[in-house]
Enzyme design. Structure first.
Site, short mmCIF file in Angstrom:
data_model
loop_
_atom_site.label_atom_id
_atom_site.label_comp_id
_atom_site.label_asym_id
_atom_site.label_seq_id
_atom_site.Cartn_x
_atom_site.Cartn_y
_atom_site.Cartn_z
N HIS A 134 -1.51 -5.68 -13.51
CA HIS A 134 -0.27 -5.10 -14.04
C HIS A 134 0.92 -5.96 -13.59
O HIS A 134 1.85 -5.49 -12.98
CB HIS A 134 -0.13 -3.66 -13.57
CG HIS A 134 -1.26 -2.77 -13.99
ND1 HIS A 134 -1.21 -1.95 -15.10
CD2 HIS A 134 -2.50 -2.63 -13.48
CE1 HIS A 134 -2.37 -1.32 -15.23
NE2 HIS A 134 -3.16 -1.72 -14.26
N TYR B 160 -5.18 -2.49 -3.41
CA TYR B 160 -3.71 -2.57 -3.47
C TYR B 160 -3.17 -3.20 -2.19
O TYR B 160 -2.26 -4.03 -2.21
CB TYR B 160 -3.10 -1.18 -3.64
CG TYR B 160 -3.30 -0.54 -4.99
CD1 TYR B 160 -4.10 -1.11 -5.97
CD2 TYR B 160 -2.68 0.67 -5.29
CE1 TYR B 160 -4.27 -0.50 -7.19
CE2 TYR B 160 -2.85 1.28 -6.52
CZ TYR B 160 -3.65 0.69 -7.47
OH TYR B 160 -3.82 1.29 -8.68
#
EC number: 1.11.1.-
Length: 368
Positions: free
Chosen positions: A74, A344
């Site tokens: 993203h 992440y």
């Protein structure tokens, strides 16, 4: 009186035992060795075939060109900010302060899927939102949500297989179709995801996109009642579909341009809709959607009134780890949720090191 005391049997008592330190030293060494082994295992220094966050992130990086300083997934998006106002029904779900105070400040990011920070908005099937809500008690609720309604595969191992199938073959420069076909044949949920991608409408804006929290969480209210939940942000803006021809004609940055125009007219809003699990619903498998008939609670309204580019906004410094939760919320045992959190963190650490080493500023980054 005899010079030495005697036992009743007439023999002197045994000499007192001296406790040798060797067993204790050996035990301490064993414990330290086990700790070192555990750290090495978690860091991926041993057991190279084991699936670690490092190995997974390496594979994500291998699916496309390198973009130092950017998020690994993203990789294109904008910062946004605003506030959240809980509904009167929200405290019945969770005792978290974000559901009790009148207004909660929000920092977030809107993005598109893919690892190219300069990709065309019209080519990205997936859109995402990442948010940080900070209660007046200092506790945070972070989330990372997507436009797809369920995850393509049920486990981190399956997700790794899917990601590895997208790595280009050095001989052709493109992914091997046979590898992706094998993933589709193995996981019916991956086939269902492809069907969603082919048939679900494309909207013409971030503002009218529904964002889904595909993982399950547990909410606990002030009375101690615990419920398994999933949530979504349902847009208040009218849905307008965008066909393939219109996407092809659109500017590569049409989503951020559209967002800027809309915000000039006033805040954009989404309703927080929380679904409550029913008997037999999949709590720990994000590839299985819950029935639409499940009870739902409208838990509040998100309002966004500002956007900033990545180099100017504060969202680039945040890791939108979905397991950063306030009291009254906790993650489920879904292994994909735990994997997302670990990946992440790995991506964030690499990005920060690259920036510290002089990676260029990010003109338009991403979420997560």
């Amino acid at each position: 009186m005899p010079l030495f005391p005697y036992t009743r049997a007439g023999r002197p008592p045994p000499a007192p035992r001296r406790h040798t330190p060797l067993p204790w030293i050996a035990l301490i060494a064993l414990i330290l060795g086990a700790i070192a082994l555990a750290f090495a295992w978690l860091a991926g220094w041993i057991g190279r075939e084991r699936l670690t966050a490092q190995r997974f992130t390496d594979t994500i990086e291998a699916t496309g060109a390198a973009h130092p300083g950017f998020r690994r997934a993203h990789s294109k998006g904008v910062c946004v900010s605003g506030w959240f106002e809980p509904s009167a029904q929200a405290p019945s779900l969770s005792r978290a302060r974000v559901f009790a105070q009148p207004r909660v400040p929000v920092l977030g990011r809107l993005s598109i899927g893919g690892g190219d920070p300069h990709g065309a908005d019209g080519n990205a099937r997936v859109r995402s939102i990442a948010l940080q809500l900070v209660g007046d008690d200092g506790q945070e609720w972070r989330m990372a949500m997507n436009s797809f309604p369920f995850f393509a595969v049920p486990t981190p191992e399956a997700f790794f297989e899917q990601t590895r199938a997208q790595v280009p073959d050095p001989a052709t420069g493109k992914p091997d179709p046979a590898k992706m076909a094998a993933v589709l044949a193995k996981y019916p949920s991956a086939q269902a995801f492809q069907q969603w991608a082919r048939t679900a409408p494309w909207t013409d804006s971030w503002a009218n996109t529904t964002f889904n929290g595909i993982n399950s969480f547990w909410f606990t209210n002030a009375q101690g009642q615990k419920r398994a939940v999933r949530w979504r942000w349902q847009p208040q803006a009218a849905v307008v579909e965008l066909d393939a021809a219109a996407r092809g004609r659109a500017d590569a940055d049409f989503l951020s341009q559209d967002l800027q125009r809309r915000l000039a007219a006033g805040p954009l809003r989404w309703n927080l809709v929380v679904s409550l699990a029913g008997p037999g619903d999949a709590i720990d498998d994000p590839s299985v959607p819950w029935p639409a008939s499940r009870p739902e609670v409208m838990a509040g309204v998100l309002s966004l009134d500002r956007m900033q580019s990545q180099e100017q906004g504060a969202c680039g410094e945040l890791n939108f780890d979905p397991l950063i939760l306030p009291d009254g919320m906790r993650g489920s045992d879904d292994p994909v949720l735990a994997a997302r959190s670990a990946i992440y963190s790995q991506s964030f650490n690499r990005r920060e090191r690259e920036r510290a080493a002089g990676a260029p500023a990010q003109p338009q980054e991403a979420t997560r």
